[in-house]
Each structure stands twice: as C-alpha cells, then as structure tokens.
Motif scaffolding. Structure first.
Motif, PDB file in Angstrom:
ATOM      1  N   TYR A  16       0.876  -1.167   0.000  1.00  0.00           N
ATOM      2  CA  TYR A  16       0.000   0.000   0.000  1.00  0.00           C
ATOM      3  C   TYR A  16       0.915   1.220   0.000  1.00  0.00           C
ATOM      4  O   TYR A  16       1.658   1.441   0.965  1.00  0.00           O
ATOM      5  N   ILE A  17       0.881   1.987  -1.089  1.00  0.00           N
ATOM      6  CA  ILE A  17       1.786   3.124  -1.250  1.00  0.00           C
ATOM      7  C   ILE A  17       0.988   4.408  -1.058  1.00  0.00           C
ATOM      8  O   ILE A  17       0.139   4.762  -1.885  1.00  0.00           O
ATOM      9  N   PHE A  18       1.235   5.094   0.053  1.00  0.00           N
ATOM     10  CA  PHE A  18       0.485   6.302   0.408  1.00  0.00           C
ATOM     11  C   PHE A  18       1.200   7.526  -0.153  1.00  0.00           C
ATOM     12  O   PHE A  18       2.357   7.797   0.198  1.00  0.00           O
ATOM     13  N   VAL A  19       0.515   8.254  -1.031  1.00  0.00           N
ATOM     14  CA  VAL A  19       1.126   9.424  -1.662  1.00  0.00           C
ATOM     15  C   VAL A  19       0.133  10.574  -1.745  1.00  0.00           C
ATOM     16  O   VAL A  19      -1.070  10.372  -1.876  1.00  0.00           O
ATOM     17  N   ASP A  20       0.656  11.770  -1.636  1.00  0.00           N
ATOM     18  CA  ASP A  20      -0.053  12.971  -2.070  1.00  0.00           C
ATOM     19  C   ASP A  20       0.460  13.220  -3.484  1.00  0.00           C
ATOM     20  O   ASP A  20       1.650  13.504  -3.668  1.00  0.00           O
ATOM     21  N   PRO A  21      -0.390  13.090  -4.506  1.00  0.00           N
ATOM     22  CA  PRO A  21       0.109  13.093  -5.888  1.00  0.00           C
ATOM     23  C   PRO A  21       0.875  14.340  -6.291  1.00  0.00           C
ATOM     24  O   PRO A  21       1.673  14.294  -7.227  1.00  0.00           O
ATOM     25  N   LEU A  22       0.654  15.456  -5.603  1.00  0.00           N
ATOM     26  CA  LEU A  22       1.324  16.697  -5.984  1.00  0.00           C
ATOM     27  C   LEU A  22       2.442  17.084  -5.026  1.00  0.00           C
ATOM     28  O   LEU A  22       3.030  18.156  -5.156  1.00  0.00           O
ATOM     29  N   CYS A  23       2.742  16.210  -4.075  1.00  0.00           N
ATOM     30  CA  CYS A  23       3.772  16.505  -3.080  1.00  0.00           C
ATOM     31  C   CYS A  23       5.161  16.220  -3.655  1.00  0.00           C
ATOM     32  O   CYS A  23       5.367  15.178  -4.288  1.00  0.00           O
ATOM     33  N   PRO A  24       6.138  17.113  -3.467  1.00  0.00           N
ATOM     34  CA  PRO A  24       7.485  16.886  -4.008  1.00  0.00           C
ATOM     35  C   PRO A  24       8.099  15.565  -3.563  1.00  0.00           C
ATOM     36  O   PRO A  24       8.851  14.941  -4.312  1.00  0.00           O
ATOM     37  N   GLU A  25       7.789  15.123  -2.334  1.00  0.00           N
ATOM     38  CA  GLU A  25       8.334  13.856  -1.849  1.00  0.00           C
ATOM     39  C   GLU A  25       7.841  12.679  -2.681  1.00  0.00           C
ATOM     40  O   GLU A  25       8.537  11.674  -2.830  1.00  0.00           O
ATOM     41  N   ALA A  26       6.625  12.796  -3.248  1.00  0.00           N
ATOM     42  CA  ALA A  26       6.112  11.723  -4.099  1.00  0.00           C
ATOM     43  C   ALA A  26       6.943  11.613  -5.373  1.00  0.00           C
ATOM     44  O   ALA A  26       7.190  10.516  -5.872  1.00  0.00           O
ATOM     45  N   PHE A  27       7.392  12.763  -5.898  1.00  0.00           N
ATOM     46  CA  PHE A  27       8.240  12.748  -7.090  1.00  0.00           C
ATOM     47  C   PHE A  27       9.592  12.095  -6.779  1.00  0.00           C
ATOM     48  O   PHE A  27      10.098  11.296  -7.555  1.00  0.00           O
ATOM     49  N   SER A  28      10.157  12.436  -5.619  1.00  0.00           N
ATOM     50  CA  SER A  28      11.478  11.913  -5.277  1.00  0.00           C
ATOM     51  C   SER A  28      11.444  10.410  -5.037  1.00  0.00           C
ATOM     52  O   SER A  28      12.452   9.716  -5.224  1.00  0.00           O
ATOM     53  N   MET A  29      10.286   9.874  -4.634  1.00  0.00           N
ATOM     54  CA  MET A  29      10.175   8.444  -4.368  1.00  0.00           C
ATOM     55  C   MET A  29       9.870   7.642  -5.638  1.00  0.00           C
ATOM     56  O   MET A  29       9.971   6.417  -5.656  1.00  0.00           O
ATOM     57  N   GLN A  62       9.554  -2.051  -9.069  1.00  0.00           N
ATOM     58  CA  GLN A  62       8.686  -2.731 -10.029  1.00  0.00           C
ATOM     59  C   GLN A  62       9.504  -3.491 -11.074  1.00  0.00           C
ATOM     60  O   GLN A  62       9.182  -4.623 -11.426  1.00  0.00           O
ATOM     61  N   LEU A  63      10.558  -2.858 -11.563  1.00  0.00           N
ATOM     62  CA  LEU A  63      11.363  -3.476 -12.618  1.00  0.00           C
ATOM     63  C   LEU A  63      12.080  -4.731 -12.125  1.00  0.00           C
ATOM     64  O   LEU A  63      12.144  -5.738 -12.828  1.00  0.00           O
ATOM     65  N   GLU A  64      12.608  -4.666 -10.915  1.00  0.00           N
ATOM     66  CA  GLU A  64      13.439  -5.765 -10.432  1.00  0.00           C
ATOM     67  C   GLU A  64      12.668  -6.830  -9.648  1.00  0.00           C
ATOM     68  O   GLU A  64      13.042  -8.017  -9.684  1.00  0.00           O
ATOM     69  N   TYR A  65      11.582  -6.415  -8.958  1.00  0.00           N
ATOM     70  CA  TYR A  65      10.943  -7.350  -8.031  1.00  0.00           C
ATOM     71  C   TYR A  65       9.423  -7.437  -8.178  1.00  0.00           C
ATOM     72  O   TYR A  65       8.744  -7.940  -7.284  1.00  0.00           O
ATOM     73  N   ASN A  66       8.901  -6.971  -9.305  1.00  0.00           N
ATOM     74  CA  ASN A  66       7.450  -6.959  -9.475  1.00  0.00           C
ATOM     75  C   ASN A  66       6.836  -8.362  -9.421  1.00  0.00           C
ATOM     76  O   ASN A  66       5.641  -8.514  -9.188  1.00  0.00           O
ATOM     77  N   HIS A  67       7.647  -9.401  -9.610  1.00  0.00           N
ATOM     78  CA  HIS A  67       7.138 -10.768  -9.545  1.00  0.00           C
ATOM     79  C   HIS A  67       6.824 -11.199  -8.113  1.00  0.00           C
ATOM     80  O   HIS A  67       6.225 -12.248  -7.906  1.00  0.00           O
ATOM     81  N   TYR A  68       7.225 -10.369  -7.141  1.00  0.00           N
ATOM     82  CA  TYR A  68       6.962 -10.708  -5.741  1.00  0.00           C
ATOM     83  C   TYR A  68       5.758  -9.978  -5.145  1.00  0.00           C
ATOM     84  O   TYR A  68       5.251 -10.379  -4.106  1.00  0.00           O
ATOM     85  N   PHE A  69       5.346  -8.878  -5.750  1.00  0.00           N
ATOM     86  CA  PHE A  69       4.326  -8.067  -5.066  1.00  0.00           C
ATOM     87  C   PHE A  69       3.305  -7.452  -6.020  1.00  0.00           C
ATOM     88  O   PHE A  69       3.572  -7.232  -7.195  1.00  0.00           O
ATOM     89  N   THR A  70       2.131  -7.217  -5.462  1.00  0.00           N
ATOM     90  CA  THR A  70       1.145  -6.344  -6.089  1.00  0.00           C
ATOM     91  C   THR A  70       1.180  -5.020  -5.318  1.00  0.00           C
ATOM     92  O   THR A  70       1.757  -4.942  -4.226  1.00  0.00           O
ATOM     93  N   TRP A  71       0.582  -3.996  -5.871  1.00  0.00           N
ATOM     94  CA  TRP A  71       0.653  -2.701  -5.215  1.00  0.00           C
ATOM     95  C   TRP A  71      -0.575  -1.875  -5.567  1.00  0.00           C
ATOM     96  O   TRP A  71      -1.235  -2.109  -6.570  1.00  0.00           O
ATOM     97  N   ARG A  72      -0.876  -0.943  -4.706  1.00  0.00           N
ATOM     98  CA  ARG A  72      -1.897   0.049  -5.008  1.00  0.00           C
ATOM     99  C   ARG A  72      -1.494   1.375  -4.386  1.00  0.00           C
ATOM    100  O   ARG A  72      -0.905   1.421  -3.306  1.00  0.00           O
ATOM    101  N   PHE A  73      -1.748   2.446  -5.127  1.00  0.00           N
ATOM    102  CA  PHE A  73      -1.553   3.779  -4.589  1.00  0.00           C
ATOM    103  C   PHE A  73      -2.760   4.145  -3.734  1.00  0.00           C
ATOM    104  O   PHE A  73      -3.901   3.940  -4.137  1.00  0.00           O
TER     105      PHE A  73
END
Length: 269
Positions: free
Chosen positions: A24-37, A45-56
């Motif tokens: 569960y990825i908690f973000v404020d879509p317009l917050c600068p910290e969301a961009f940095s993350m 996602q590229l390296e380990y997406n076979h292990y997890f599902t995710w939702r914003f």
C-alpha cells in the motif's frame, strides 16, 4: 528505523495470486516527496514486481467533497466552463482508475509530469481533462466517472485506509504478506533502495531473485518520461554517465530533452 511499525492487514482489495507481498503506497500526488520516491518505486517494479502487487492510496487532505462533486457535475453539464480545486487531481486519478489500475497509474504519472513541466494548473478541471486525453483514456467514460459518486467514494476509501493504518506521513509504504494473521510493516517516509529490498527479503524469508533491468529504450517504452536522476538511480550510474547515454539516444532521435526549473526530463519521441 523509528518510522517502521507493525499493522494489522485490512480487507484485501487486490488479488495477490502468485505474488505473496502486497504494498500500500500512500502518496499525495502533488507533493514533491512523491516525485522523489518515484525512482525507487519504478526500480522496485522493474526488479521485483514478480513478488508483489501494489496500489496507490491517495492522501490528499479532504475538504468539502460533496459540494465539489456537485460542481463537477455542473461543469460536465456545461453550467460552468471550468472549476479549480486542490482535491480535483485526486478525484481525477480515481476516475481514471475506474478504467483499470494501469490507466490510473498512467494518469498519475502524466499528472506529475504536468506539474514538473509547469504546463498548466493541475487543479483545473480543464487541465485534468487534457491529461486524460494525453494518456488515451475513454473520454466519455472519464468525464462521467469524474462527476460520479463512485470516484468520490473511491477517494474517500483511500482516506479511510490512511486513517485506519494511522499513516500521518507521506510518502509511506505498508507491506503485507500472504498470511492474513501476520501484521503488516509500515515504513513512514523515504528510505534508501536497499532498505526496501531488505524488507522484501525478510518478509519472504528467502533470497531475492532480481529481474534484469530493461534497456533504456525499453524503459522509455514503459514509462515514457523520466528524469536524468531517475535513469542514474535505476541503472546505478553517475548523473554524468546517465546524461551521456541519454544524449546518444537524443541524437538518434529516439527521445527528446525537456529542461525544467527543477529537473531535466527526457521523453519518448
């Protein structure tokens, strides 16, 4: 790490078949910290997406959503030419998600791109419609969903999950494994990539198998717009080395360069 806590898992909302971890990825879509993350999330996602599902889980502060919903409906009906409200981007993302999780993710990425490029006011209903066109959503469906109770409720559900998990800092990630009895692990704030790798490994209790990274060309086919910093981070390059690789592809007319106040962006041509 004082900002890591154990939590009980909520009622599952995403199928975790064959993928034992749920994020569960908690973000404020317009917050600068969301961009940095964003670079960290993309590399995971590229390296380990076979292990997890995710939702914003959107964590924009709620003001007067019922009143806003009526105004959106009025705008769709032609009563108003445009409206402007800081909660509108979150409603738009939820409307996009009604066309599928991938559609919602594409919309969120394009929205953040608009913010970085200072295109237009992303709190504007008209701008949010343009973003939907850019990511090729079904526009009739999007405009109806934008003013629907379903999009508003989906956003309210995100805010409920945020309160339920006592998330008071964004971005944050909560990790759950496939065993419902086990507690989740809440990681508040941003950490190094190695920390998230370690958490995945601990929760899986096995050595992680990393997928090979795609070529830079394939990466742009997947994400379309990336910054120099993201390329450097994903491929473990210096910024200078990343810049050289990107310039090569610009000369080959595969990508184009966009200079902003805050970052250098590269976009698939």
């Amino acid at each position: 790490m004082n900002n890591i806590q154990m939590l009980q898992e909520p009622t599952p909302t995403i199928s975790t078949a064959n993928k034992p971890i749920e994020l569960y990825i908690f973000v404020d879509p317009l917050c600068p910290e969301a961009f940095s993350m964003q670079a960290t999330l993309r590399k995971l996602q590229l390296e380990y997406n076979h292990y997890f599902t995710w939702r914003f889980v959107l964590s924009t502060e709620l003001t007067s959503l019922n009143c806003l919903s009526k105004r959106v409906k009025g705008c769709i009906s032609g009563i108003e030419l445009d409206i402007n409200h800081p909660v509108l981007p979150s409603i738009a993302i939820k409307a996009a998600e009604l066309q599928g999780k991938r559609a919602g993710a594409r919309y969120l990425s394009k929205l953040q791109e608009y913010v970085l490029l200072s295109h237009q006011d992303v709190n504007s209903y008209a701008t949010l419609l343009k973003i939907a066109e850019d990511v090729q959503l079904d526009m009739n469906e999007f405009t109806v969903d934008f003013g629907s109770k379903e999009a508003a409720r989906a956003f309210q559900c995100d805010l409920y999950i945020k309160r339920e998990m006592e998330v008071d800092e964004v971005p944050s990630i909560v990790f759950f494994n496939e065993c419902i009895e086990d507690e989740g692990l809440k990681v508040s704030g941003s950490y190094s990539y190695e920390v998230y790798e370690h958490i995945l490994q601990e929760m899986l209790n096995e050595q992680l198998v990393r997928h090979p990274l795609p070529s830079i060309e394939d990466l742009f086919s997947k994400f379309h717009t990336l910054s120099t910093n993201e390329i450097a981070f994903i491929y473990s390059l210096t910024e200078q080395a990343a810049e050289r690789e990107l310039k090569k592809r610009m000369l080959q007319q595969k990508i184009e360069r966009i200079q902003t106040t805050h970052a250098t962006l590269w976009r698939l041509k």
